[in-house]
Design a protein around this motif. Structure first.
Motif, PDB file in Angstrom:
ATOM      1  N   ILE A 131      25.238   8.023   2.166  1.00  0.00           N
ATOM      2  CA  ILE A 131      25.571   8.149   3.286  1.00  0.00           C
ATOM      3  C   ILE A 131      25.750   6.942   3.775  1.00  0.00           C
ATOM      4  N   TYR A 132      26.898   6.147   4.220  1.00  0.00           N
ATOM      5  CA  TYR A 132      26.725   4.770   5.719  1.00  0.00           C
ATOM      6  C   TYR A 132      27.733   4.217   6.233  1.00  0.00           C
ATOM      7  N   PRO A 133      27.503   3.961   7.428  1.00  0.00           N
ATOM      8  CA  PRO A 133      26.299   4.386   8.180  1.00  0.00           C
ATOM      9  C   PRO A 133      26.476   6.326   8.047  1.00  0.00           C
ATOM     10  N   ALA A 134      25.293   7.058   8.406  1.00  0.00           N
ATOM     11  CA  ALA A 134      26.158   7.927   8.986  1.00  0.00           C
ATOM     12  C   ALA A 134      26.003   8.772  10.291  1.00  0.00           C
ATOM     13  N   GLU A 135      26.253   8.237  11.688  1.00  0.00           N
ATOM     14  CA  GLU A 135      27.341   8.083  12.634  1.00  0.00           C
ATOM     15  C   GLU A 135      28.346   7.962  12.203  1.00  0.00           C
ATOM     16  N   ALA A 136      28.332   7.074  11.471  1.00  0.00           N
ATOM     17  CA  ALA A 136      30.177   7.316  11.173  1.00  0.00           C
ATOM     18  C   ALA A 136      31.190   8.222  11.028  1.00  0.00           C
ATOM     19  N   MET A 137      30.416   9.674  10.521  1.00  0.00           N
ATOM     20  CA  MET A 137      30.717  10.919  10.093  1.00  0.00           C
ATOM     21  C   MET A 137      31.305  11.189  11.396  1.00  0.00           C
ATOM     22  N   ASN A 138      32.406  12.010  11.246  1.00  0.00           N
ATOM     23  CA  ASN A 138      33.041  12.483  12.630  1.00  0.00           C
ATOM     24  C   ASN A 138      32.260  14.206  12.832  1.00  0.00           C
ATOM     25  N   ALA A 139      32.530  14.764  13.818  1.00  0.00           N
ATOM     26  CA  ALA A 139      32.202  15.731  14.419  1.00  0.00           C
ATOM     27  C   ALA A 139      32.025  17.044  13.012  1.00  0.00           C
ATOM     28  N   ALA A 140      33.369  16.755  12.436  1.00  0.00           N
ATOM     29  CA  ALA A 140      33.927  18.125  11.663  1.00  0.00           C
ATOM     30  C   ALA A 140      32.785  17.658  10.032  1.00  0.00           C
ATOM     31  N   ALA A 141      32.392  16.006   9.944  1.00  0.00           N
ATOM     32  CA  ALA A 141      32.306  15.857   8.965  1.00  0.00           C
ATOM     33  C   ALA A 141      30.816  16.321   8.826  1.00  0.00           C
ATOM     34  N   ALA A 142      29.544  15.848  10.071  1.00  0.00           N
ATOM     35  CA  ALA A 142      28.974  16.193  10.442  1.00  0.00           C
ATOM     36  C   ALA A 142      28.462  17.686  10.024  1.00  0.00           C
ATOM     37  N   ASN A 143      28.877  18.616  10.056  1.00  0.00           N
ATOM     38  CA  ASN A 143      29.261  19.857  10.579  1.00  0.00           C
ATOM     39  C   ASN A 143      28.544  20.335   8.613  1.00  0.00           C
ATOM     40  N   ALA A 144      29.729  20.247   8.029  1.00  0.00           N
ATOM     41  CA  ALA A 144      29.465  20.554   6.542  1.00  0.00           C
ATOM     42  C   ALA A 144      28.942  19.577   6.110  1.00  0.00           C
ATOM     43  N   LEU A 145      28.450  18.112   6.424  1.00  0.00           N
ATOM     44  CA  LEU A 145      27.126  18.235   5.781  1.00  0.00           C
ATOM     45  C   LEU A 145      26.013  18.904   6.316  1.00  0.00           C
ATOM     46  N   LEU A 146      25.939  19.378   7.270  1.00  0.00           N
ATOM     47  CA  LEU A 146      24.487  20.212   7.742  1.00  0.00           C
ATOM     48  C   LEU A 146      24.758  21.311   7.137  1.00  0.00           C
ATOM     49  N   LYS A 147      26.137  21.493   6.775  1.00  0.00           N
ATOM     50  CA  LYS A 147      25.739  22.853   5.806  1.00  0.00           C
ATOM     51  C   LYS A 147      25.051  22.822   4.341  1.00  0.00           C
ATOM     52  N   LYS A 148      24.917  21.732   3.587  1.00  0.00           N
ATOM     53  CA  LYS A 148      24.698  21.425   2.524  1.00  0.00           C
ATOM     54  C   LYS A 148      23.202  20.815   2.725  1.00  0.00           C
ATOM     55  N   LEU A 149      23.223  20.245   4.137  1.00  0.00           N
ATOM     56  CA  LEU A 149      21.677  19.961   4.186  1.00  0.00           C
ATOM     57  C   LEU A 149      20.270  21.647   4.636  1.00  0.00           C
ATOM     58  N   GLU A 150      21.638  22.413   4.877  1.00  0.00           N
ATOM     59  CA  GLU A 150      20.997  23.758   5.186  1.00  0.00           C
ATOM     60  C   GLU A 150      20.415  24.399   4.227  1.00  0.00           C
ATOM     61  N   GLU A 151      21.302  24.807   3.137  1.00  0.00           N
ATOM     62  CA  GLU A 151      21.080  25.395   2.129  1.00  0.00           C
ATOM     63  C   GLU A 151      21.240  23.615   0.271  1.00  0.00           C
ATOM     64  N   PRO A 152      20.193  23.474   0.394  1.00  0.00           N
ATOM     65  CA  PRO A 152      20.168  22.234   0.225  1.00  0.00           C
ATOM     66  C   PRO A 152      20.440  22.105  -1.807  1.00  0.00           C
ATOM     67  N   PRO A 153      21.377  22.102  -2.231  1.00  0.00           N
ATOM     68  CA  PRO A 153      21.613  22.567  -3.607  1.00  0.00           C
ATOM     69  C   PRO A 153      20.437  21.763  -4.426  1.00  0.00           C
ATOM     70  N   GLU A 154      20.847  22.372  -5.867  1.00  0.00           N
ATOM     71  CA  GLU A 154      19.529  21.968  -6.744  1.00  0.00           C
ATOM     72  C   GLU A 154      19.619  20.742  -7.268  1.00  0.00           C
ATOM     73  N   LYS A 155      18.550  20.078  -6.815  1.00  0.00           N
ATOM     74  CA  LYS A 155      18.374  18.671  -8.144  1.00  0.00           C
ATOM     75  C   LYS A 155      18.976  17.333  -7.349  1.00  0.00           C
ATOM     76  N   THR A 156      19.848  17.818  -5.680  1.00  0.00           N
ATOM     77  CA  THR A 156      20.248  16.874  -5.409  1.00  0.00           C
ATOM     78  C   THR A 156      19.717  15.762  -4.206  1.00  0.00           C
ATOM     79  N   PHE A 157      19.915  14.877  -3.931  1.00  0.00           N
ATOM     80  CA  PHE A 157      19.173  14.400  -3.063  1.00  0.00           C
ATOM     81  C   PHE A 157      20.022  13.369  -2.021  1.00  0.00           C
ATOM     82  N   PHE A 158      19.890  13.956  -0.364  1.00  0.00           N
ATOM     83  CA  PHE A 158      20.780  12.610  -0.332  1.00  0.00           C
ATOM     84  C   PHE A 158      20.409  11.548   0.718  1.00  0.00           C
TER      85      PHE A 158
END
Ligand code: ZN
Length: 362
Positions: free
Chosen positions: A146-173
Protein backbone atom coordinates in the motif's frame (compact mmCIF):
# COMPACT_ATOMS: atom_id res chain seq x y z
CA UNK A 1 21.25 -7.43 -2.81
CA UNK A 2 22.49 -5.53 -5.85
CA UNK A 3 19.27 -3.74 -6.57
CA UNK A 4 18.88 -1.89 -3.31
CA UNK A 5 20.34 1.58 -3.02
CA UNK A 6 23.65 1.78 -1.17
CA UNK A 7 21.98 3.47 1.79
CA UNK A 8 19.39 0.67 2.06
CA UNK A 9 21.79 -2.28 2.14
CA UNK A 10 21.99 -2.53 5.90
CA UNK A 11 18.27 -2.39 6.61
CA UNK A 12 17.66 -4.65 3.62
CA UNK A 13 20.06 -7.31 4.82
CA UNK A 14 18.58 -7.20 8.31
CA UNK A 15 15.05 -7.78 7.03
CA UNK A 16 15.90 -10.20 4.26
CA UNK A 17 18.44 -12.39 6.00
CA UNK A 18 16.19 -13.64 8.75
CA UNK A 19 12.67 -12.87 7.57
CA UNK A 20 11.96 -12.42 11.25
CA UNK A 21 8.95 -10.20 11.02
CA UNK A 22 7.29 -9.56 14.33
CA UNK A 23 3.82 -9.22 12.82
CA UNK A 24 1.88 -9.55 9.60
CA UNK A 25 2.47 -5.99 8.52
CA UNK A 26 5.47 -3.80 7.95
CA UNK A 27 5.41 -0.01 7.95
CA UNK A 28 8.30 1.51 5.99
CA UNK A 29 8.39 5.17 6.93
CA UNK A 30 10.59 8.10 6.03
CA UNK A 31 11.10 11.17 3.92
CA UNK A 32 9.71 11.31 0.38
CA UNK A 33 12.24 10.65 -2.37
CA UNK A 34 14.63 8.26 -0.59
CA UNK A 35 13.56 5.06 -2.37
CA UNK A 36 11.04 3.52 0.04
CA UNK A 37 8.72 2.29 -2.71
CA UNK A 38 11.54 0.63 -4.64
CA UNK A 39 12.68 -1.01 -1.41
CA UNK A 40 9.16 -2.25 -0.72
CA UNK A 41 8.86 -3.77 -4.21
CA UNK A 42 12.23 -5.43 -3.82
CA UNK A 43 11.15 -6.91 -0.50
CA UNK A 44 7.82 -8.13 -1.92
CA UNK A 45 9.47 -9.71 -4.95
CA UNK A 46 12.03 -11.44 -2.74
CA UNK A 47 9.38 -12.80 -0.37
CA UNK A 48 7.47 -14.22 -3.34
CA UNK A 49 10.54 -15.64 -5.13
CA UNK A 50 10.64 -19.44 -5.48
CA UNK A 51 14.42 -19.71 -5.42
CA UNK A 52 15.83 -16.79 -3.41
CA UNK A 53 19.60 -16.45 -3.12
CA UNK A 54 21.66 -16.92 0.04
CA UNK A 55 20.59 -13.48 1.28
CA UNK A 56 16.94 -14.35 0.58
CA UNK A 57 16.86 -11.81 -2.24
CA UNK A 58 14.85 -12.49 -5.42
CA UNK A 59 16.60 -14.70 -8.00
CA UNK A 60 15.22 -12.86 -11.04
CA UNK A 61 15.02 -16.21 -12.85
CA UNK A 62 12.05 -18.14 -11.46
CA UNK A 63 8.44 -17.95 -12.68
CA UNK A 64 7.43 -15.87 -9.68
CA UNK A 65 10.07 -13.21 -10.39
CA UNK A 66 8.92 -13.18 -14.02
CA UNK A 67 5.27 -12.66 -13.06
CA UNK A 68 6.26 -9.96 -10.63
CA UNK A 69 8.11 -7.98 -13.29
CA UNK A 70 5.27 -8.45 -15.76
CA UNK A 71 2.79 -7.21 -13.13
CA UNK A 72 0.79 -10.41 -13.32
CA UNK A 73 1.73 -12.11 -10.07
CA UNK A 74 -1.44 -13.77 -8.73
CA UNK A 75 -0.30 -13.39 -5.10
CA UNK A 76 0.62 -9.72 -5.21
CA UNK A 77 -1.53 -6.61 -4.98
CA UNK A 78 -0.37 -3.04 -5.29
CA UNK A 79 -2.77 -0.49 -3.80
CA UNK A 80 -2.14 3.11 -4.85
CA UNK A 81 -4.21 6.23 -5.59
CA UNK A 82 -5.23 6.55 -9.20
CA UNK A 83 -3.23 9.76 -9.52
CA UNK A 84 -0.05 7.75 -9.01
CA UNK A 85 -0.78 5.28 -11.78
CA UNK A 86 0.69 7.66 -14.35
CA UNK A 87 3.84 8.16 -12.28
CA UNK A 88 4.35 4.51 -11.43
CA UNK A 89 3.52 3.42 -14.97
CA UNK A 90 3.50 -0.30 -15.49
CA UNK A 91 3.47 -1.21 -11.84
CA UNK A 92 -0.20 -0.50 -11.55
CA UNK A 93 -2.41 -2.89 -13.48
CA UNK A 94 -3.98 -4.42 -10.41
CA UNK A 95 -4.98 -1.21 -8.72
CA UNK A 96 -5.48 0.95 -11.74
CA UNK A 97 -8.72 -0.85 -12.55
CA UNK A 98 -10.19 -0.57 -9.09
CA UNK A 99 -9.13 3.04 -8.75
CA UNK A 100 -10.64 3.96 -12.09
CA UNK A 101 -13.92 2.33 -11.16
CA UNK A 102 -13.99 4.47 -8.05
CA UNK A 103 -13.71 7.61 -10.09
CA UNK A 104 -15.87 6.62 -13.02
CA UNK A 105 -18.33 4.31 -11.27
CA UNK A 106 -22.09 4.78 -11.17
CA UNK A 107 -22.11 6.85 -7.98
CA UNK A 108 -20.00 9.55 -9.61
CA UNK A 109 -20.90 9.00 -13.25
CA UNK A 110 -21.48 12.70 -13.79
CA UNK A 111 -17.93 13.42 -12.79
CA UNK A 112 -16.08 11.49 -15.46
CA UNK A 113 -13.82 14.45 -16.11
CA UNK A 114 -12.74 14.47 -12.50
CA UNK A 115 -9.01 14.56 -11.88
CA UNK A 116 -7.38 11.23 -11.01
CA UNK A 117 -8.06 10.40 -7.37
CA UNK A 118 -5.44 11.28 -4.77
CA UNK A 119 -6.92 8.94 -2.19
CA UNK A 120 -7.03 5.21 -1.65
CA UNK A 121 -10.70 4.39 -1.25
CA UNK A 122 -12.48 1.69 0.74
CA UNK A 123 -13.38 -0.26 -2.41
CA UNK A 124 -9.72 -0.73 -3.15
CA UNK A 125 -9.20 -2.33 0.26
CA UNK A 126 -12.36 -4.45 -0.04
CA UNK A 127 -11.18 -5.71 -3.40
CA UNK A 128 -8.31 -7.38 -1.59
CA UNK A 129 -10.71 -9.83 0.08
CA UNK A 130 -10.41 -12.46 -2.64
CA UNK A 131 -6.67 -12.31 -2.49
CA UNK A 132 -6.21 -12.33 1.27
CA UNK A 133 -9.04 -14.64 2.37
CA UNK A 134 -8.73 -17.32 -0.33
CA UNK A 135 -5.69 -19.54 -0.49
CA UNK A 136 -3.16 -18.05 -2.83
CA UNK A 137 -1.65 -19.43 -6.01
CA UNK A 138 0.01 -22.77 -5.17
CA UNK A 139 -0.89 -22.08 -1.55
CA UNK A 140 1.90 -19.52 -1.47
CA UNK A 141 2.51 -16.31 0.42
CA UNK A 142 0.38 -13.29 -0.53
CA UNK A 143 1.63 -9.75 -0.37
CA UNK A 144 -0.24 -6.46 -0.34
CA UNK A 145 1.76 -3.27 -0.89
CA UNK A 146 0.00 0.00 0.00
CA UNK A 147 1.60 3.24 -1.20
CA UNK A 148 1.46 5.81 0.23
CA UNK A 149 -0.45 4.45 3.19
CA UNK A 150 -1.53 7.93 4.34
CA UNK A 151 -3.51 8.26 1.10
CA UNK A 152 -6.11 5.85 2.52
CA UNK A 153 -9.27 7.71 3.43
CA UNK A 154 -10.92 7.01 6.79
CA UNK A 155 -13.14 4.20 5.50
CA UNK A 156 -10.23 2.52 3.72
CA UNK A 157 -8.03 2.76 6.81
CA UNK A 158 -10.74 1.19 8.96
CA UNK A 159 -11.27 -1.61 6.45
CA UNK A 160 -7.54 -2.29 6.49
CA UNK A 161 -7.51 -2.19 10.29
CA UNK A 162 -10.02 -5.04 10.38
CA UNK A 163 -7.66 -7.12 8.25
CA UNK A 164 -4.70 -6.26 10.46
CA UNK A 165 -6.66 -7.09 13.63
CA UNK A 166 -7.42 -10.57 12.36
CA UNK A 167 -4.59 -11.21 9.96
CA UNK A 168 -5.45 -13.58 7.13
CA UNK A 169 -3.18 -16.60 6.84
CA UNK A 170 -0.04 -16.38 4.77
CA UNK A 171 -0.65 -12.74 4.00
CA UNK A 172 1.85 -9.98 4.52
CA UNK A 173 1.06 -6.27 4.30
CA UNK A 174 3.73 -3.71 3.42
CA UNK A 175 2.68 -0.14 4.11
CA UNK A 176 4.90 2.67 2.85
CA UNK A 177 4.45 6.14 4.30
CA UNK A 178 6.01 9.58 3.91
CA UNK A 179 3.80 10.91 6.72
CA UNK A 180 3.13 8.08 9.19
CA UNK A 181 1.50 10.45 11.70
CA UNK A 182 -1.42 10.76 9.31
CA UNK A 183 -2.14 7.03 9.70
CA UNK A 184 -4.53 5.71 12.33
CA UNK A 185 -2.58 5.03 15.51
CA UNK A 186 -4.29 1.64 15.62
CA UNK A 187 -2.96 0.82 12.14
CA UNK A 188 0.55 1.96 13.05
CA UNK A 189 0.58 -0.08 16.23
CA UNK A 190 -0.23 -3.27 14.34
CA UNK A 191 2.77 -2.86 12.07
CA UNK A 192 6.42 -3.49 12.60
CA UNK A 193 7.77 0.00 11.97
CA UNK A 194 11.01 0.56 10.08
CA UNK A 195 12.66 3.98 9.79
CA UNK A 196 14.02 4.04 6.26
CA UNK A 197 17.50 5.53 6.01
CA UNK A 198 18.36 8.80 4.32
CA UNK A 199 21.75 8.85 2.57
CA UNK A 200 24.40 11.30 3.72
CA UNK A 201 25.13 14.06 1.21
CA UNK A 202 28.29 12.42 -0.21
CA UNK A 203 26.53 9.11 -0.82
CA UNK A 204 23.56 10.84 -2.40
CA UNK A 205 25.71 13.01 -4.69
CA UNK A 206 27.80 9.99 -5.71
CA UNK A 207 24.64 8.09 -6.62
CA UNK A 208 23.20 11.05 -8.51
CA UNK A 209 26.42 11.47 -10.52
CA UNK A 210 26.23 7.81 -11.51
CA UNK A 211 22.74 8.45 -12.88
CA UNK A 212 23.74 11.59 -14.82
CA UNK A 213 23.84 11.34 -18.60
CA UNK A 214 26.61 13.87 -19.05
CA UNK A 215 29.27 15.64 -17.04
CA UNK A 216 27.39 18.97 -17.10
CA UNK A 217 24.43 17.34 -15.41
CA UNK A 218 26.77 15.68 -12.90
CA UNK A 219 28.16 19.05 -11.85
CA UNK A 220 24.73 20.26 -10.84
CA UNK A 221 23.91 17.33 -8.60
CA UNK A 222 24.83 18.98 -5.29
CA UNK A 223 22.58 21.93 -6.11
CA UNK A 224 19.78 19.61 -7.23
CA UNK A 225 20.04 17.64 -4.02
CA UNK A 226 19.81 20.79 -1.91
CA UNK A 227 16.84 22.10 -3.89
CA UNK A 228 14.88 18.93 -3.21
CA UNK A 229 15.58 18.77 0.51
CA UNK A 230 18.40 16.18 0.23
CA UNK A 231 16.19 13.39 -1.13
CA UNK A 232 18.15 11.78 -4.00
CA UNK A 233 15.25 10.32 -5.98
CA UNK A 234 13.41 13.63 -5.87
CA UNK A 235 16.61 15.31 -7.07
CA UNK A 236 16.87 12.91 -9.99
CA UNK A 237 13.31 13.51 -11.15
CA UNK A 238 13.75 17.24 -10.62
CA UNK A 239 16.22 17.30 -13.53
CA UNK A 240 13.30 17.39 -15.95
CA UNK A 241 12.23 20.71 -14.50
CA UNK A 242 15.61 22.28 -13.97
CA UNK A 243 15.35 24.76 -16.87
CA UNK A 244 11.88 25.91 -15.84
CA UNK A 245 13.11 26.24 -12.28
CA UNK A 246 16.08 28.37 -13.35
CA UNK A 247 13.77 30.66 -15.34
CA UNK A 248 11.44 30.86 -12.38
CA UNK A 249 14.26 31.89 -10.03
CA UNK A 250 15.49 34.48 -12.55
CA UNK A 251 12.02 35.99 -12.65
CA UNK A 252 11.30 36.06 -8.93
CA UNK A 253 14.73 37.42 -8.02
CA UNK A 254 14.61 40.28 -10.52
CA UNK A 255 13.04 42.73 -8.08
CA UNK A 256 12.80 45.75 -10.40
CA UNK A 257 11.46 43.85 -13.41
CA UNK A 258 9.16 41.45 -11.53
CA UNK A 259 5.84 41.17 -13.36
CA UNK A 260 3.40 38.85 -11.51
CA UNK A 261 0.79 38.71 -14.27
CA UNK A 262 3.30 37.90 -17.00
CA UNK A 263 4.85 35.21 -14.81
CA UNK A 264 1.42 33.74 -14.00
CA UNK A 265 0.75 33.50 -17.74
CA UNK A 266 4.09 31.81 -18.31
CA UNK A 267 3.46 29.28 -15.54
CA UNK A 268 -0.23 28.62 -16.09
CA UNK A 269 0.32 25.19 -17.65
CA UNK A 270 2.89 24.09 -15.10
CA UNK A 271 1.92 21.96 -12.10
CA UNK A 272 0.58 24.46 -9.58
CA UNK A 273 1.60 22.54 -6.49
CA UNK A 274 5.16 22.36 -7.80
CA UNK A 275 5.22 26.12 -8.43
CA UNK A 276 4.00 26.85 -4.90
CA UNK A 277 6.61 24.42 -3.56
CA UNK A 278 9.37 26.28 -5.45
CA UNK A 279 8.20 29.61 -4.07
CA UNK A 280 7.95 28.19 -0.54
CA UNK A 281 11.55 26.94 -0.69
CA UNK A 282 12.76 30.27 -2.08
CA UNK A 283 10.99 32.25 0.64
CA UNK A 284 12.20 29.82 3.30
CA UNK A 285 15.75 30.63 2.20
CA UNK A 286 15.07 34.38 2.25
CA UNK A 287 13.76 34.11 5.84
CA UNK A 288 16.52 31.75 6.92
CA UNK A 289 19.18 34.03 5.46
CA UNK A 290 17.66 36.99 7.30
CA UNK A 291 17.60 35.13 10.61
CA UNK A 292 20.79 33.05 10.52
CA UNK A 293 22.72 34.01 7.39
CA UNK A 294 22.27 30.44 6.06
CA UNK A 295 20.28 29.04 3.15
CA UNK A 296 19.07 25.45 2.83
CA UNK A 297 17.61 24.90 -0.62
CA UNK A 298 19.62 27.22 -2.87
CA UNK A 299 23.21 27.22 -1.56
CA UNK A 300 24.50 28.02 -5.07
CA UNK A 301 22.45 31.25 -4.95
CA UNK A 302 23.39 32.27 -1.41
CA UNK A 303 24.94 35.56 -2.59
CA UNK A 304 21.81 36.63 -4.47
CA UNK A 305 19.57 35.61 -1.58
CA UNK A 306 21.82 37.47 0.87
CA UNK A 307 21.42 40.73 -1.07
CA UNK A 308 17.71 40.30 -1.65
CA UNK A 309 16.78 39.42 1.92
CA UNK A 310 18.29 42.67 3.17
CA UNK A 311 15.77 44.61 1.12
CA UNK A 312 12.62 43.00 2.47
CA UNK A 313 10.83 43.19 5.80
CA UNK A 314 11.39 40.18 8.02
CA UNK A 315 7.84 40.39 9.35
CA UNK A 316 6.40 40.50 5.82
CA UNK A 317 8.57 37.56 4.74
CA UNK A 318 7.35 35.36 7.60
CA UNK A 319 3.76 36.45 6.97
CA UNK A 320 4.10 35.56 3.29
CA UNK A 321 5.46 32.12 4.20
CA UNK A 322 2.38 31.57 6.39
CA UNK A 323 0.19 32.77 3.55
CA UNK A 324 1.85 30.22 1.22
CA UNK A 325 1.48 27.43 3.80
CA UNK A 326 -2.26 28.07 3.92
CA UNK A 327 -2.55 28.24 0.12
CA UNK A 328 -0.37 25.20 -0.56
CA UNK A 329 -3.03 22.48 0.08
CA UNK A 330 -5.50 24.44 -2.08
CA UNK A 331 -3.09 24.32 -5.01
CA UNK A 332 -4.19 20.74 -5.74
CA UNK A 333 -7.78 21.75 -6.39
CA UNK A 334 -7.91 25.44 -7.29
CA UNK A 335 -11.19 26.79 -8.63
CA UNK A 336 -9.22 28.83 -11.14
CA UNK A 337 -5.54 27.99 -11.44
CA UNK A 338 -4.55 31.18 -13.23
CA UNK A 339 -6.25 33.44 -10.65
CA UNK A 340 -4.81 31.37 -7.82
CA UNK A 341 -1.32 31.87 -9.22
CA UNK A 342 -1.85 35.57 -9.90
CA UNK A 343 -2.94 36.15 -6.30
CA UNK A 344 0.15 34.44 -4.94
CA UNK A 345 2.55 36.21 -7.27
CA UNK A 346 0.97 39.64 -6.75
CA UNK A 347 1.44 39.16 -3.00
CA UNK A 348 5.01 38.01 -3.58
CA UNK A 349 5.55 41.17 -5.62
CA UNK A 350 4.34 43.21 -2.65
CA UNK A 351 6.75 41.33 -0.40
CA UNK A 352 9.85 42.08 -2.44
CA UNK A 353 9.05 45.79 -2.54
CA UNK A 354 7.73 45.81 1.03
CA UNK A 355 10.52 47.82 2.66
CA UNK A 356 8.47 50.98 2.56
CA UNK A 357 4.89 49.69 2.80
CA UNK A 358 2.98 46.86 4.48
CA UNK A 359 1.60 44.20 2.14
CA UNK A 360 -2.02 43.05 2.40
CA UNK A 361 -1.25 39.60 3.74
CA UNK A 362 0.56 40.84 6.89
ZN1 ZN B 1 12.84 -15.75 -8.18
Amino acid sequence: MNKLFAWQQEVGQKLMRNHEFRCHALLLKGKKGIGKFIFARFLAKSLLCMQPDVDNAACDKCASCGWFEQHTHPNFALVIPQALSAVLGNHTEYVDNSAREEVDGPTVSDKTKKKPGQQIGVDQIRRLNDLVYLSGHQDGYKIVLIYPAEAMNAAAANALLKKLEEPPEKTFFILVSHQPRRLLATVRSRCQQINMPIPDTDTAVRWLKQQANDSNAAQNMSALLAMTGYAPLSALSFQENIKQHQQFIEQISAVQQFDPLALAELLQNQDLTMTVDWLQKWCYDLASCQATGKVRYHPHLAGRIGVMCQQISQQACLAFINFLNVRQPLSRHPVNGRLFLEEILINYGKLIVSSSCTPDFV
